[in-house]
Design an enzyme around this catalytic site. Structure first.
Site, PDB file in Angstrom:
ATOM      1  CG  HIS A   8      36.397  44.136  42.039  1.00  0.00           C
ATOM      2  ND1 HIS A   8      36.474  42.813  42.397  1.00  0.00           N
ATOM      3  CD2 HIS A   8      36.964  44.227  40.808  1.00  0.00           C
ATOM      4  CE1 HIS A   8      37.056  42.131  41.417  1.00  0.00           C
ATOM      5  NE2 HIS A   8      37.366  42.954  40.448  1.00  0.00           N
TER       6      HIS A   8
ATOM      7  CE  LYS B  23      39.779  37.170  32.599  1.00  0.00           C
ATOM      8  NZ  LYS B  23      39.947  38.313  33.523  1.00  0.00           N
TER       9      LYS B  23
ATOM     10  NE  ARG C  44      44.303  44.325  39.594  1.00  0.00           N
ATOM     11  CZ  ARG C  44      43.629  43.248  39.294  1.00  0.00           C
ATOM     12  NH1 ARG C  44      43.247  42.434  40.237  1.00  0.00           N
ATOM     13  NH2 ARG C  44      43.325  42.968  38.047  1.00  0.00           N
TER      14      ARG C  44
ATOM     15  CB  SER D   9      38.850  37.772  41.709  1.00  0.00           C
ATOM     16  OG  SER D   9      38.203  39.002  41.758  1.00  0.00           O
TER      17      SER D   9
HETATM   18  P1  ADP Z   1      38.622  41.679  34.155  1.00  0.00           P
HETATM   19  O1  ADP Z   1      38.469  40.243  33.760  1.00  0.00           O
HETATM   20  O2  ADP Z   1      37.827  42.621  33.297  1.00  0.00           O
HETATM   21  O3  ADP Z   1      40.034  42.155  34.356  1.00  0.00           O
HETATM   22  P2  ADP Z   1      38.352  41.891  37.041  1.00  0.00           P
HETATM   23  O4  ADP Z   1      37.180  41.576  37.883  1.00  0.00           O
HETATM   24  O5  ADP Z   1      39.606  41.133  37.296  1.00  0.00           O
HETATM   25  O6  ADP Z   1      37.851  41.748  35.566  1.00  0.00           O
HETATM   26  O7  ADP Z   1      38.698  43.439  37.180  1.00  0.00           O
HETATM   27  C1  ADP Z   1      37.773  44.436  36.816  1.00  0.00           C
HETATM   28  C2  ADP Z   1      38.430  45.781  36.933  1.00  0.00           C
HETATM   29  O8  ADP Z   1      38.707  46.051  38.310  1.00  0.00           O
HETATM   30  C3  ADP Z   1      39.785  45.899  36.208  1.00  0.00           C
HETATM   31  O9  ADP Z   1      39.906  47.219  35.703  1.00  0.00           O
HETATM   32  C4  ADP Z   1      40.787  45.668  37.298  1.00  0.00           C
HETATM   33  O10 ADP Z   1      42.023  46.290  37.023  1.00  0.00           O
HETATM   34  C5  ADP Z   1      40.084  46.354  38.461  1.00  0.00           C
HETATM   35  N1  ADP Z   1      40.541  45.841  39.740  1.00  0.00           N
HETATM   36  C6  ADP Z   1      40.447  44.574  40.206  1.00  0.00           C
HETATM   37  N2  ADP Z   1      41.002  44.487  41.428  1.00  0.00           N
HETATM   38  C7  ADP Z   1      41.469  45.724  41.743  1.00  0.00           C
HETATM   39  C8  ADP Z   1      42.172  46.287  42.862  1.00  0.00           C
HETATM   40  N3  ADP Z   1      42.538  45.547  43.904  1.00  0.00           N
HETATM   41  N4  ADP Z   1      42.485  47.617  42.816  1.00  0.00           N
HETATM   42  C9  ADP Z   1      42.143  48.345  41.744  1.00  0.00           C
HETATM   43  N5  ADP Z   1      41.506  47.887  40.662  1.00  0.00           N
HETATM   44  C10 ADP Z   1      41.160  46.596  40.653  1.00  0.00           C
END
Ligand code: ADP
Length: 182
Positions: free
Chosen positions: A25, A49, A103, A141
């Site tokens: 992130h 979630k 990702r 995460s």
């Molecule tokens: P959500 O529940 O909205 O998916 P996340 O916290 O899992 O929330 O992810 C928020 C954003 O950050 C999403 O667009 C996700 O694809 C991106 N993201 C999370 N981890 C990574 C990573 N390791 N590399 C690139 N983008 C990421």
């Protein structure tokens, strides 16, 4: 003043659950800060979630990291929490870009669907996707929490501050699950 220089810089909003914020992130935030002058990191409460941390705790961890983030272009970075439709949050903050990270193929279908539906809700808002550094792309995460629960090494995936908060939260979780079993 020509049309190019009078063009207003878009405000970008980076929404997510951030439960907790990972180095993946943070890499997206750092890259977004290079492109935009104003970036709003929007922490979704997302009760569906069942997040480990409250929205306020998640936002506070992000703020802590932003204070030490590499930001040479001095992008204005804000952190907010929201519990509404994403589009309502975007509009209420006068943002015109939604920033998302991509990702792997697994992310693509969900992100594609979400961007498409958001486009139908408000066609003036663009979704922009960025990729994190190759090493950080697999970081999620959900997996970091799993590793932390079993006392594994989470140092490659989160900051020292987040690692500490995660270890504290997992300690509580382990105690609660032992009590439930007793
Ligand atoms: P959500 O529940 O909205 O998916 P996340 O916290 O899992 O929330 O992810 C928020 C954003 O950050 C999403 O667009 C996700 O694809 C991106 N993201 C999370 N981890 C990574 C990573 N390791 N590399 C690139 N983008 C990421």
């Amino acid at each position: 003043m020509d049309a190019q220089s009078s063009k207003k810089q878009p405000v970008a909003l980076y929404p997510g659950t951030f439960d907790p914020v990972t180095l993946g992130h943070l890499d997206i935030i750092r890259r977004g800060a290079r492109i935009f002058d104003h970036l709003i990191v929007a922490v979704a409460e997302n009760p569906g979630k069942s997040p480990l941390f409250s929205a306020e705790e998640r936002a506070s961890m992000i703020l802590h990291e932003i204070d030490i983030l590499e930001n040479p272009s001095r992008c204005k970075i804000e952190v907010i929490t929201y519990n509404s439709l994403l589009m309502d949050c975007v509009e209420s903050h006068s943002a015109s870009v939604i920033l998302r990270g991509l990702r792997a193929v697994a992310d693509f279908e969900y992100e594609y669907q979400m961007a498409g539906m958001n486009q139908q809700i408000n066609n003036k808002i663009e979704t922009v996707f960025l990729m994190a550094d190759c090493v950080l792309q697999p970081v999620a995460s959900r997996l970091v929490k799993e590793i932390a629960f079993y006392n594994g090494n989470i140092k490659p995936f989160v900051s020292p501050h987040v690692a500490e908060k995660l270890q504290e939260a997992m300690e509580q979780k382990r105690k609660a699950s032992l009590l439930a079993k007793a």
